[in-house]
Scaffold this motif. Structure first.
Motif, PDB file in Angstrom:
ATOM      1  N   GLN A 144      28.280  38.753  46.933  1.00  0.00           N
ATOM      2  CA  GLN A 144      27.794  40.099  46.679  1.00  0.00           C
ATOM      3  C   GLN A 144      28.582  40.748  45.536  1.00  0.00           C
ATOM      4  OE1 GLN A 144      25.122  41.636  47.950  1.00  0.00           O
ATOM      5  NE2 GLN A 144      25.535  43.370  46.585  1.00  0.00           N
ATOM      6  N   GLN A 145      29.889  40.530  45.543  1.00  0.00           N
ATOM      7  CA  GLN A 145      30.721  41.084  44.471  1.00  0.00           C
ATOM      8  C   GLN A 145      30.378  40.449  43.127  1.00  0.00           C
ATOM      9  OE1 GLN A 145      34.831  40.651  45.652  1.00  0.00           O
ATOM     10  NE2 GLN A 145      34.777  42.478  46.951  1.00  0.00           N
ATOM     11  N   GLN A 146      30.115  39.159  43.132  1.00  0.00           N
ATOM     12  CA  GLN A 146      29.734  38.479  41.896  1.00  0.00           C
ATOM     13  C   GLN A 146      28.408  39.012  41.360  1.00  0.00           C
ATOM     14  OE1 GLN A 146      32.599  37.269  40.869  1.00  0.00           O
ATOM     15  NE2 GLN A 146      31.648  35.358  40.181  1.00  0.00           N
ATOM     16  N   LEU A 147      27.480  39.275  42.257  1.00  0.00           N
ATOM     17  CA  LEU A 147      26.184  39.827  41.856  1.00  0.00           C
ATOM     18  C   LEU A 147      26.366  41.195  41.213  1.00  0.00           C
ATOM     19  CD1 LEU A 147      23.100  39.574  41.848  1.00  0.00           C
ATOM     20  CD2 LEU A 147      23.088  40.595  44.142  1.00  0.00           C
ATOM     21  N   GLU A 148      27.235  42.000  41.789  1.00  0.00           N
ATOM     22  CA  GLU A 148      27.497  43.332  41.237  1.00  0.00           C
ATOM     23  C   GLU A 148      28.156  43.232  39.862  1.00  0.00           C
ATOM     24  OE1 GLU A 148      29.777  45.046  44.370  1.00  0.00           O
ATOM     25  OE2 GLU A 148      28.034  45.400  45.654  1.00  0.00           O
ATOM     26  N   ARG A 149      29.007  42.220  39.677  1.00  0.00           N
ATOM     27  CA  ARG A 149      29.652  42.029  38.377  1.00  0.00           C
ATOM     28  C   ARG A 149      28.633  41.641  37.311  1.00  0.00           C
ATOM     29  NH1 ARG A 149      33.878  39.545  41.572  1.00  0.00           N
ATOM     30  NH2 ARG A 149      35.786  40.803  41.450  1.00  0.00           N
ATOM     31  N   THR A 150      27.700  40.755  37.663  1.00  0.00           N
ATOM     32  CA  THR A 150      26.700  40.311  36.683  1.00  0.00           C
ATOM     33  C   THR A 150      25.788  41.452  36.255  1.00  0.00           C
ATOM     34  OG1 THR A 150      25.171  39.605  38.435  1.00  0.00           O
ATOM     35  CG2 THR A 150      26.702  37.947  37.562  1.00  0.00           C
ATOM     36  N   LYS A 151      25.657  42.446  37.105  1.00  0.00           N
ATOM     37  CA  LYS A 151      24.829  43.615  36.774  1.00  0.00           C
ATOM     38  C   LYS A 151      25.628  44.678  36.031  1.00  0.00           C
ATOM     39  CE  LYS A 151      21.643  43.097  40.677  1.00  0.00           C
ATOM     40  NZ  LYS A 151      21.124  43.712  41.937  1.00  0.00           N
ATOM     41  N   GLY A 152      26.902  44.340  35.747  1.00  0.00           N
ATOM     42  CA  GLY A 152      27.732  45.269  34.996  1.00  0.00           C
ATOM     43  C   GLY A 152      28.364  46.357  35.829  1.00  0.00           C
ATOM     44  N   GLY A 153      28.249  46.239  37.128  1.00  0.00           N
ATOM     45  CA  GLY A 153      28.819  47.256  38.006  1.00  0.00           C
ATOM     46  C   GLY A 153      30.218  46.895  38.466  1.00  0.00           C
TER      47      GLY A 153
END
Length: 290
Positions: A48-57
């Motif tokens: 989940q954290q990786q997904l948020e990083r890829t979205k620039g968040g």
């Protein structure tokens, strides 16, 4: 341990607590199940954290007592220990390989990097452990050097490993015991802290078995009685029962003062209440009412 639906437990710190409980109770199969659940939950958070990083968040900060990498490593560490205790050494090695290098985890801060380094050290120690348990006596000099170079926390667990290996594979470790005797004595205060005393109890238990195999029954019985006393003070029923079984299986070798000491331990458990129905005294091989 009570049966749980592990899929319903998602709080990683609660799962860590359950793992520690399973370890203390020597519930190895349940420990493997709980470790898998911890890995599932920790990895889910990481994804989940990786997904948020890829979205620039900015990844959300969850309420965890330790960095996320700690839980990823702890799941494999404890699973590996459970396999080791079951004698499944190759399965244990597979787990060791998974926490030996956790530098691939993104977003590590200084605390997280220290966790990675700690797991790297634990992986090295546990590789030595598995080698010794599989009879690779030739790694002993390296392992002893490793123990000399590392923190107090490694000494007693390391000596437990060496004792277990010597018992299983029949080799002499008296020079090693002599070498570490002074350091073990110096660490007595450290290992008498409640959170560390379990290791000291297990050390004494394994030392007792080793002394029995040597034919040194007096030293063996002294060691198991000490282990029994510490286990009682910890309210560690699992270790206490193991010690009682070991003593009882060698009772005929105990001398008078050792039997008296054993009786005293049993009496302290019974409490010596004045209620006649409860006023039982442990007397060698039977309980009598006085």
């Amino acid at each position: 341990m009570k049966e749980f639906d592990f899929d319903e437990i998602t709080d990683v710190d609660s799962i860590v607590g359950m793992l520690k409980m399973a370890f203390s109770l020597e519930e190895w199969e349940q420990m493997i199940q709980i470790a898998d659940q911890l890995h599932t939950q920790a990895h889910r958070v990481y994804e989940q954290q990786q997904l948020e990083r890829t979205k620039g968040g900015q990844p959300r900060t969850l309420h965890m007592k330790r960095p996320l990498v700690y839980y990823l490593g702890f799941s494999q560490l404890t699973k590996g220990i459970a396999f080791q205790k079951q004698g499944k050494y190759e399965s244990s090695r597979e787990c060791v390989e998974k926490y030996a290098e956790l530098g691939w985890v993104d977003g590590l801060n200084e605390e997280g990097l220290q966790e990675v380094e700690d797991y790297r050290t634990l992986a090295k120690a546990n590789t030595y452990t598995l080698d010794l348990l599989q009879g690779k006596e030739e790694v002993l000099p390296e392992y002893i050097q490793f123990l000399h170079e590392h923190s107090a926390e490694e000494v007693i667990p390391g000596m437990i490993t060496i004792l277990e290996s010597a018992i299983m594979h029949n080799y002499d470790i008296n020079p090693i015991l002599k070498d570490f005797a002074e350091r073990v004595g110096e660490l007595g205060g450290f290992y008498r802290e409640p959170q560390n005393l379990n290791y000291y109890v297990e050390f004494l238990y394994q030392l007792s078995i080793y002394r029995f195999k040597e034919g040194k029954s007096g030293l063996a019985i002294d060691a198991v009685l000490r282990a029994m006393e510490y286990a009682h003070s910890l309210k560690d029923d699992t270790s206490f029962k193991k010690c009682v079984v070991l003593f009882e299986s060698h009772r005929s070798l105990a001398v008078k003062h050792q039997k008296k000491r054993y009786k005293s331990i049993q009496n302290s458990i019974l409490g010596r209440e004045k209620d006649p129905a409860k006023n039982a005294i442990f007397d060698d091989s039977l309980i009598r009412i006085v």
